[in-house]
Design a protein around this motif. Structure first.
Motif, PDB file in Angstrom:
ATOM      1  N   UNK A  41      41.799  15.823  40.152  1.00 61.05           N
ATOM      2  CA  UNK A  41      42.836  14.966  40.728  1.00 61.05           C
ATOM      3  C   UNK A  41      42.200  13.660  41.214  1.00 61.05           C
ATOM      4  N   UNK A  42      42.795  12.537  40.816  1.00 64.10           N
ATOM      5  CA  UNK A  42      42.307  11.244  41.279  1.00 64.10           C
ATOM      6  C   UNK A  42      42.469  11.134  42.791  1.00 64.10           C
ATOM      7  N   UNK A  43      41.490  10.554  43.441  1.00 65.60           N
ATOM      8  CA  UNK A  43      41.566  10.394  44.880  1.00 65.60           C
ATOM      9  C   UNK A  43      42.770   9.579  45.315  1.00 65.60           C
ATOM     10  N   UNK A  44      43.126   8.544  44.542  1.00 64.07           N
ATOM     11  CA  UNK A  44      44.298   7.726  44.875  1.00 64.07           C
ATOM     12  C   UNK A  44      45.576   8.570  44.887  1.00 64.07           C
ATOM     13  N   UNK A  45      45.644   9.527  43.983  1.00 68.06           N
ATOM     14  CA  UNK A  45      46.825  10.400  43.913  1.00 68.06           C
ATOM     15  C   UNK A  45      46.923  11.267  45.170  1.00 68.06           C
ATOM     16  N   UNK A  46      45.795  11.758  45.646  1.00 72.01           N
ATOM     17  CA  UNK A  46      45.804  12.581  46.853  1.00 72.01           C
ATOM     18  C   UNK A  46      46.218  11.749  48.064  1.00 72.01           C
ATOM     19  N   UNK A  47      45.822  10.475  48.097  1.00 75.02           N
ATOM     20  CA  UNK A  47      46.266   9.588  49.178  1.00 75.02           C
ATOM     21  C   UNK A  47      47.788   9.475  49.157  1.00 75.02           C
ATOM     22  N   UNK A  48      48.370   9.334  47.968  1.00 72.37           N
ATOM     23  CA  UNK A  48      49.825   9.229  47.851  1.00 72.37           C
ATOM     24  C   UNK A  48      50.510  10.481  48.369  1.00 72.37           C
ATOM     25  N   UNK A  49      49.921  11.650  48.100  1.00 71.21           N
ATOM     26  CA  UNK A  49      50.514  12.911  48.550  1.00 71.21           C
ATOM     27  C   UNK A  49      50.375  13.102  50.060  1.00 71.21           C
ATOM     28  N   UNK A  50      49.254  12.618  50.607  1.00 72.01           N
ATOM     29  CA  UNK A  50      49.005  12.819  52.037  1.00 72.01           C
ATOM     30  C   UNK A  50      49.750  11.803  52.909  1.00 72.01           C
ATOM     31  N   UNK A  51      49.983  10.626  52.374  1.00 73.17           N
ATOM     32  CA  UNK A  51      50.533   9.547  53.190  1.00 73.17           C
ATOM     33  C   UNK A  51      51.866   9.922  53.851  1.00 73.17           C
ATOM     34  N   UNK A  52      52.816  10.553  53.140  1.00 74.76           N
ATOM     35  CA  UNK A  52      54.116  10.856  53.782  1.00 74.76           C
ATOM     36  C   UNK A  52      54.028  11.888  54.901  1.00 74.76           C
ATOM     37  N   UNK A  53      53.027  12.767  54.869  1.00 78.86           N
ATOM     38  CA  UNK A  53      52.965  13.837  55.865  1.00 78.86           C
ATOM     39  C   UNK A  53      51.954  13.545  56.962  1.00 78.86           C
ATOM     40  N   UNK A  54      51.280  12.419  56.878  1.00 79.68           N
ATOM     41  CA  UNK A  54      50.325  12.037  57.918  1.00 79.68           C
ATOM     42  C   UNK A  54      50.962  10.993  58.819  1.00 79.68           C
TER      43      UNK A  54
END
Length: 960
Positions: free
Chosen positions: A620-633
């Motif tokens: 998984x690209x790191x940028x993609x994980x940022x997108x997934x984490x951003x709404x719940x952080x």
């Protein structure tokens, strides 16, 4: 003796924070750029900062999205699509560098070879030093060795390679508006100076003369203002035709078709031995006035040009295509002088890839050494992009290309060493990398060169999962004497299913040699249960910098559902050695704990270190994980980000600060000041290469000339060019007086032994900086540095004022300086309390414990230094202190063991110096000389080490 030894190893100067990681205060409008403070006192930005702080306490932060448990469970599944990490999938990495078992002896041996080598041997000795320093965390040692190798290059080829390598390390090709052939003003990297033949080490570090009219490479008489040669094939005026020599001007003609080219017999004969034999020997042409040259394939224009050159020795009258044919003529008829002139002339015309691609084939066919060198230089200075050209790749990678280069004298171990390094950094698994390393192995002559080439081939083959080939290359390296390659042999066997054979091999290695950390780490891979645990503990005890033991223990704890303990374990190494793989594990664990803010922080830090990093086993690209984490952080607006930076800076949380800057750059990627702050944070975290990349981006996004000059100055300073950095600061100040320009100049000037006059200059510069607009925390760094200079000048009251002012604007590290002032004022309790405040505030406080130990009694000092070592085993002062105490207690063996424990994984100059002094006091002069020589390899100009080494050598000679 205790007092003397301890006094000699205690720090006497505060080394706070490199250039300082600072942030801007806020403007009154949310999301705006930081405000400007025109002078001393509390700025508008500082006041607004406190206002925001009060407001945040009253209103609280924005609440995180998605608080329901069911929603959180769904989110957790989406964030961990590949589950949690497994210990069985973890493996320790094999370093692709030379890794001697006895590094001290290796360093000492390299130093001896450098000192004893003659003109021809010094280059290779420094190249060997480069290979040893490649594996060191301090990149400055490697760059210094490259500069020394370039300084002692004996031929054009070596100069071209080393100059290009130095430029690659600085990556100035990433500067907007720059060209690969741009000259930086120094002989070491000047592309024209590289093409000057001859060995002249004294000129190496001088300023180049490429802009002088009498330049050796490019004769300005030959070049017009646009750099193009005047197109003409005429004889010139009558004065030019007044030849000299026997027989006058019209004594011979060369006939080509219907044209007669009138020549001077003596001048033509002087071109080469074949012409001399033809015109003055026993051939019929020697008695003729007309010689038929029609069947030799020479054009009239070229023959006319040859005639003019035979009299004038100049090429300025001829078009480039004529000079090209003249070179072919010179090769056919052995006209060495004319060939050299044509070779140099054509080499001066190579400015870019188009020129190089056009002339390289011709240069190879005509064995034109300088033409090929000039083309080669362009290819090397354009790396890595030049390797995307099929013809360039074929030339370097193929056996045929290597052989063609060899015929012109342009194949060497250093060339392929450089090429393979670039290829491995680009893509370790590529076919290009393999072929370049194969050529490297073919060029290897001495033992260390073969070790280096074969080991790297083994590492690459292992990465490509070609285990049989990997094993063979590693075995070849072991046969040449590189014991560390045994790890590669064992790993290849393990991958091929021969686990027990791998275990036996490493077990034998531990029995036959003095054990080091990586041996136990490797053996642990082939064990299970308690044996694995014991080996990993032994590996950490011998070398606490190895990351695999921490990672394995952390993942094993996760498998036992002890996630908090796992985070605590991985924090141990992140606390002193930041790396993407360890940060990834912590982010993984934090997601499992539903600490999404902490996970997002770590992923942002990872992407700062490597923008293309892939998480979860590369799936998984790191940028993609940022997108997934951003709404719940937790959600932060721009004003909150600035607040977070202030909070993180105050608590000495560099990783947290790095993550905040990454988020701010998402919204404003072209903000140069953010890139600059990012580079400062990375330097604090000892990530030098990434810091330089951020600094180059800051330079490229500069909005003004004076700002660009400042960033260029920092780049020069960080790559060892102090004087040039000061010149950039002066140029920036001449355009606009600014805080950063004065600070840069003051910082660069302070990086030397300061006398009273120099100290006054630095003080004046820092005071000028403080008068200029800047943010509060950036001024905190300047105040802290100013306080340090005042302490050195014994102006303690002024120093205390500086530190207190810095603390008022939340520069927490100033506690350390203030404690020093109290100590010098004979207030030990106040000094101790001041350091305690820093320990309580700082998230990373190993240095605070270390410094506090100086302000308490011996037993309390031992406790603080023990904590400092646990938090950061790379800090060497605690080892030196404990060794000094043991030596004072006449426990010589224990003192030596304490120092050796640190030297085994960090052969630092001060550690080696102290151990050498201990050996000297014990009468072990052979060991003294060895440690001195190893230390001198790290710093050949260290006066005390030179004196001790010479003294010990005399003692060894007397004994013999």
């Amino acid at each position: 003796m205790q007092h003397n030894i301890l006094a000699s190893i205690r720090s006497t100067k505060i080394t706070d924070g490199c250039k300082g990681t600072q942030v801007y205060a806020l403007n009154s409008s949310v999301g705006a750029d930081p405000p400007i403070n025109a002078g001393g006192g509390e700025s508008i930005g500082d006041k607004f900062f406190h206002h925001l702080l009060d407001r945040s306490k009253q209103s609280g932060r924005i609440k995180p999205v998605g608080t329901k448990t069911a929603t959180r469970d769904v989110v957790l599944e989406s964030l961990l699509p590949y589950g949690l990490p497994l210990s069985e999938l973890l493996e320790p990495s094999i370093e692709p560098y030379l890794k001697p078992i006895d590094l001290v002896e290796t360093l000492a041996g390299v130093h001896r070879r450098i000192v004893s080598s003659g003109e021809d041997g010094k280059f290779e000795a420094f190249l060997e030093q480069c290979s040893v320093f490649r594996g060191f965390p301090d990149a400055k040692l490697f760059r210094r060795s490259l500069r020394l190798a370039r300084q002692h290059a004996v031929d054009v080829h070596s100069k071209v390679v080393m100059a290009s390598w130095l430029r690659y390390e600085r990556r100035e090709d990433e500067f907007d508006g720059s060209s690969a052939m741009d000259c930086c003003g120094r002989n070491l990297e000047c592309p024209k100076a590289s093409l000057i033949t001859g060995y002249d080490p004294e000129s190496g570090f001088g300023h180049c003369s490429c802009f002088r009219k009498d330049n050796v490479i490019v004769d300005n008489d030959d070049v017009d203002g646009g750099g193009k040669i005047e197109c003409s094939t005429s004889y010139g005026n009558e004065d030019d035709r007044s030849g000299s020599g026997d027989g006058g001007y019209h004594d011979i003609s060369f006939c080509i078709g219907d044209s007669d080219i009138r020549c001077n017999r003596y001048s033509m004969a002087s071109l080469s031995r074949p012409f001399m034999a033809m015109l003055y020997g026993g051939f019929v042409e020697s008695r003729r006035e007309k010689i038929n040259f029609s069947l030799n394939g020479v054009s009239v224009d070229v023959m006319m040009a040859v005639e003019v050159f035979s009299r004038t020795k100049r090429l300025s009258l001829f078009a480039n295509n004529v000079v090209v044919e003249m070179l072919s003529f010179a090769n056919r008829f052995c006209c060495e002088e004319m060939k050299s002139a044509c070779d140099a002339h054509l080499a001066s015309l190579v400015f870019d890839m188009d020129d190089a691609l056009l002339l390289i084939e011709y240069g190879l066919e005509e064995t034109a050494h300088l033409v090929v060198a000039a083309c080669l230089q362009v290819f090397l200075r354009e790396l890595p992009s030049s390797m995307h050209s099929l013809s360039v790749s074929k030339l370097f990678c193929s056996v045929e290309g290597r052989d063609r280069l060899a015929l012109v004298g342009h194949v060497s171990f250093s060339l392929y060493c450089f090429l393979s390094q670039v290829a491995m950094e680009e893509d370790m698994k590529s076919n290009t990398t393999v072929m370049l390393l194969e050529r490297l192995g073919e060029c290897a002559a001495s033992g260390w060169q073969k070790q280096f080439a074969y080991h790297q081939l083994g590492v690459v083959m292992l990465e490509r999962k070609e285990y049989k080939d990997a094993q063979q290359w590693f075995e070849a390296a072991v046969k040449e004497g590189h014991i560390y390659s045994s790890v590669g042999v064992a790993r290849a066997k393990y991958k091929r299913g021969h686990t027990y054979s791998a275990y036996k091999m490493i077990n034998s290695l531990i029995s036959d040699h003095k054990p080091v950390g990586w041996m136990y780490q490797e053996r642990a891979l082939y064990c299970i249960g308690k044996e694995k645990t014991i080996d990993l503990v032994s590996a950490t005890e011998l070398d606490p910098t190895l990351s695999y033991p921490y990672k394995h223990r952390a993942v094993f704890l996760v498998e036992e559902s002890k996630i908090e303990a796992a985070i605590s374990e991985i924090n141990k190494i992140i606390g002193f050695k930041i790396s993407t793989d360890c940060l990834e594990l912590r982010a993984w664990f934090l997601i499992a704990m539903k600490d999404y803010e902490g996970a997002l922080r770590d992923v942002r830090a990872i992407l700062t270190l490597d923008p293309n990093y892939k998480m979860f086993y590369g799936k998984m690209q790191g940028d993609r994980l940022v997108e997934l984490l951003r709404p719940v952080a937790q959600q932060w607006n721009q004003a909150d980000c600035w607040m977070q930076l202030y909070d993180n800076w105050s608590s000495v949380d560099d990783i947290g600060s790095l993550a905040v800057v990454h988020q701010m750059l998402e919204n404003n990627p072209g903000k140069s000041i953010l890139r600059f702050r990012q580079s400062l944070l990375l330097l604090r975290l000892n990530c030098q290469k990434v810091a330089m990349r951020s600094l180059r981006l800051a330079r490229n996004h500069s909005s003004s000339t004076h700002e660009r000059l400042i960033y260029e100055g920092w780049i020069l300073y960080d790559t060892g060019h102090r004087e040039e950095a000061i010149a950039k600061a002066d140029e920036s100040i001449s355009i606009q007086r600014s805080f950063e320009a004065f600070f840069l100049k003051a910082y660069a000037l302070a990086d030397s032994c300061l006398d009273s006059e120099s100290s006054k200059n630095v003080i004046d510069l820092l005071e000028e900086a403080l008068r200029c607009p800047s943010d509060g925390l950036r001024k905190g760094q300047a105040l802290n540095n100013l306080g340090s200079i005042y302490v050195d000048c014994e102006k303690l009251d002024l120093a205390a004022d500086c530190y207190k002012h810095a603390l008022n604007i939340k520069h927490t590290r100033a506690h350390q300086g203030l404690a020093r002032v109290y100590h010098l004022q004979n207030q030990p309790k106040a000094a101790y309390d001041e350091m305690t405040k820093l320990i309580e505030k700082a998230k990373n406080n190993a240095s605070a414990y270390e410094k506090r130990s100086e302000y308490c009694d011996r037993d309390m000092a031992k406790g603080d230094l023990s904590l400092a070592t646990q938090l950061d085993p790379l800090r060497t002062y605690p080892y030196r202190y404990r060794a000094a105490v043991l030596m004072d207690d006449r426990k010589e063996a224990d003192a030596i063991a304490e120092l050796s424990r640190a030297i085994n994984f960090k052969p630092e100059l001060q550690l080696l110096h102290l151990r050498a002094a201990f050996y000297d006091s014990m009468g072990d002069f052979v060991s003294t000389v060895r440690d001195c020589e190893a230390a001198l390899c790290l710093d050949p100009s260290h006066a005390e080490m030179l004196e001790l080494c010479n003294k010990a050598r005399e003692q060894v000679t007397d004994v013999k």
